[in-house]
Design a protein around this motif. Structure first.
Motif, short mmCIF file in Angstrom:
data_model
loop_
_atom_site.label_atom_id
_atom_site.label_comp_id
_atom_site.label_asym_id
_atom_site.label_seq_id
_atom_site.Cartn_x
_atom_site.Cartn_y
_atom_site.Cartn_z
N GLU A 6 19.68 -9.86 25.38
CA GLU A 6 19.10 -10.18 26.68
C GLU A 6 19.75 -9.34 27.77
O GLU A 6 20.91 -8.94 27.65
CB GLU A 6 19.29 -11.67 27.02
CG GLU A 6 18.70 -12.63 26.01
CD GLU A 6 19.74 -13.20 25.08
OE1 GLU A 6 19.58 -14.36 24.65
OE2 GLU A 6 20.73 -12.49 24.79
N SER A 7 19.01 -9.14 28.85
CA SER A 7 19.53 -8.46 30.02
C SER A 7 18.72 -8.89 31.24
O SER A 7 17.64 -9.46 31.11
CB SER A 7 19.48 -6.94 29.85
OG SER A 7 18.14 -6.49 29.70
N GLY A 9 19.98 -10.81 33.96
CA GLY A 9 20.52 -11.94 34.70
C GLY A 9 21.38 -11.49 35.86
O GLY A 9 21.71 -10.31 35.99
N LEU A 20 13.97 -11.02 33.34
CA LEU A 20 14.80 -10.97 32.15
C LEU A 20 14.09 -10.21 31.04
O LEU A 20 12.87 -10.29 30.91
CB LEU A 20 15.14 -12.38 31.65
CG LEU A 20 15.79 -13.33 32.65
CD1 LEU A 20 16.13 -14.64 31.95
CD2 LEU A 20 17.02 -12.72 33.27
N CYS A 22 14.40 -9.11 26.73
CA CYS A 22 15.01 -9.37 25.44
C CYS A 22 14.51 -8.32 24.47
O CYS A 22 13.33 -8.30 24.12
CB CYS A 22 14.65 -10.78 24.95
SG CYS A 22 15.21 -11.15 23.28
N VAL A 92 22.40 -20.52 31.70
CA VAL A 92 22.44 -19.40 30.79
C VAL A 92 21.10 -19.36 30.07
O VAL A 92 20.67 -20.37 29.50
CB VAL A 92 23.59 -19.51 29.78
CG1 VAL A 92 23.55 -18.35 28.78
CG2 VAL A 92 24.92 -19.53 30.50
N TYR A 94 18.69 -17.94 27.10
CA TYR A 94 18.78 -17.40 25.75
C TYR A 94 17.41 -17.00 25.24
O TYR A 94 16.42 -17.72 25.42
CB TYR A 94 19.36 -18.44 24.78
CG TYR A 94 20.77 -18.87 25.09
CD1 TYR A 94 21.85 -18.19 24.53
CD2 TYR A 94 21.03 -19.95 25.92
CE1 TYR A 94 23.15 -18.59 24.81
CE2 TYR A 94 22.32 -20.35 26.20
CZ TYR A 94 23.37 -19.67 25.64
OH TYR A 94 24.66 -20.07 25.91
N GLN A 107 22.61 -13.57 22.77
CA GLN A 107 23.91 -14.02 23.26
C GLN A 107 23.84 -14.76 24.59
O GLN A 107 24.79 -15.42 24.99
CB GLN A 107 24.86 -12.82 23.39
CG GLN A 107 24.70 -11.99 24.68
CD GLN A 107 23.43 -11.17 24.71
OE1 GLN A 107 22.72 -11.01 23.72
NE2 GLN A 107 23.13 -10.62 25.89
N THR A 109 22.18 -14.72 28.85
CA THR A 109 22.46 -14.02 30.10
C THR A 109 22.48 -15.04 31.24
O THR A 109 21.63 -15.93 31.31
CB THR A 109 21.43 -12.91 30.37
OG1 THR A 109 21.78 -12.18 31.55
CG2 THR A 109 20.02 -13.47 30.54
N GLN A 110 23.47 -14.94 32.12
CA GLN A 110 23.67 -15.92 33.18
C GLN A 110 22.74 -15.65 34.36
O GLN A 110 22.65 -14.53 34.86
CB GLN A 110 25.12 -15.89 33.66
CG GLN A 110 25.41 -16.83 34.83
CD GLN A 110 25.39 -18.28 34.43
OE1 GLN A 110 26.02 -18.68 33.45
NE2 GLN A 110 24.65 -19.09 35.19
#
Length: 115
Positions: A6-7, A9, A20, A22, A92, A94, A107, A109-110
């Motif tokens: 993921e990216s 956040g 976001l 994935c 978070v 997912y 994993q 992303t916040q």
């Protein structure tokens, strides 16, 4: 086998937007149902949005009209466009993929929504 990353956040003010992403690898992406789940502090992980292999989407009531999930099978990527973000969206996030007996998680992303 599927690997998910993921990216996208970050910290955003109420009313703002985030997108976001994935990225998936390891198998045939188009055969997997994809989903976004989120977990806030002190709460259980909850379904946010899912998208089937045929493009059918499903959303939690709390995000309907604000979030949009989509997938690009050629790029092996699923997206979550998040608009009009609220403090209660802080969690978070997912990415999940599933196919038959296999379930995979990224994993996380916040996402923090605060002024």
């Amino acid at each position: 086998q599927v690997q998910l990353v993921e990216s996208g956040g970050g910290l955003v003010q109420p009313g703002g937007s985030l997108r976001l992403s994935c990225a998936a690898s390891g198998s045939i992406f188009s055969r997997y149902v994809m989903g976004w789940y989120r977990q806030a502090p002190g709460k259980e992980r909850e379904m946010t949005a899912t998208i089937s292999t045929g493009g059918t989407t499903n959303y939690a009531d709390s995000v309907k009209g604000r979030f949009t999930v989509s997938r690009d099978d050629a790029k092996r990527t699923v997206y979550l466009q998040m608009n009009d973000l609220k403090p209660e969206d802080t969690a978070v996030y997912y990415c999940q993929s599933s196919h038959w007996l296999q379930i995979y998680w990224g994993q996380g992303t916040q996402v923090t929504v605060s002024s």
